[in-house]
Design a protein around this motif. Sequence first.
Motif, PDB file in Angstrom:
ATOM      1  N   GLN A  80       0.835  -1.208   0.000  1.00  0.00           N
ATOM      2  CA  GLN A  80       0.000   0.000   0.000  1.00  0.00           C
ATOM      3  C   GLN A  80       0.871   1.260   0.000  1.00  0.00           C
ATOM      4  N   MET A  82       1.190   3.981  -3.039  1.00  0.00           N
ATOM      5  CA  MET A  82       0.887   5.408  -2.830  1.00  0.00           C
ATOM      6  C   MET A  82       2.040   6.291  -3.290  1.00  0.00           C
ATOM      7  N   THR A 134       2.190   6.178  -7.121  1.00  0.00           N
ATOM      8  CA  THR A 134       1.035   6.891  -7.670  1.00  0.00           C
ATOM      9  C   THR A 134       1.250   8.402  -7.594  1.00  0.00           C
ATOM     10  N   ALA A 135       1.839   8.862  -6.494  1.00  0.00           N
ATOM     11  CA  ALA A 135       2.125  10.296  -6.368  1.00  0.00           C
ATOM     12  C   ALA A 135       3.106  10.750  -7.444  1.00  0.00           C
TER      13      ALA A 135
END
Length: 186
Positions: free
Chosen positions: A161, A165, A168-169
């Motif tokens: 996770q 994240m 993805t950022a």
Amino acid sequence: MSMRRLWEGSERDSVISRLDGRTKLLFLFFFALLMIFIDNPRTLFCLFTFSLLLHGIARTPADNGRMLLLFILLSLWGSIASQALFFAQTPKTPIAVLIPESCPVLGGLTGGLYIYREGIIYGAVQGMRAAAMLSLGLLVCWTSDPRQLLKGMAAWHMPPQAAFMLVTAVRFFPVMAAEAGEVMIA
């Protein structure tokens, strides 16, 4: 050049682009530790210069280089200006008076506003830390495929996770920058 292309990774083939994502992330982590532990202004300047040389090795596109230069100048200026005006440690040597204490309204409210020599020096050192990390962070973003970074973090057994994240950022920052540019134009 569009805002999105400006923030996306470069397609240029360079030594740095070919490095494994884990190598880049480890180097970024150790560079961040150096920025925390080193307090010598000359050494910080050498590390900052080294981060800029890496952009040359990576053949950072001119538009990206101009954006990097703008960010560096703004962060250095902001750090130096804020510390020069609001330096809270002692001793502090005023080199200029912007608002004297005797000024009718503002002087009484502010106690006078001065530019302090020690604040300029302290702001330059702190700004050099931020500029070096900004330079190296953008280098990693501009020379890395997000999948490459995700594979590197997965190989380190980072929680999926958290790795997702972070990637993805990095991946969607160009999209957000493009949309912000459109909003500014509108």
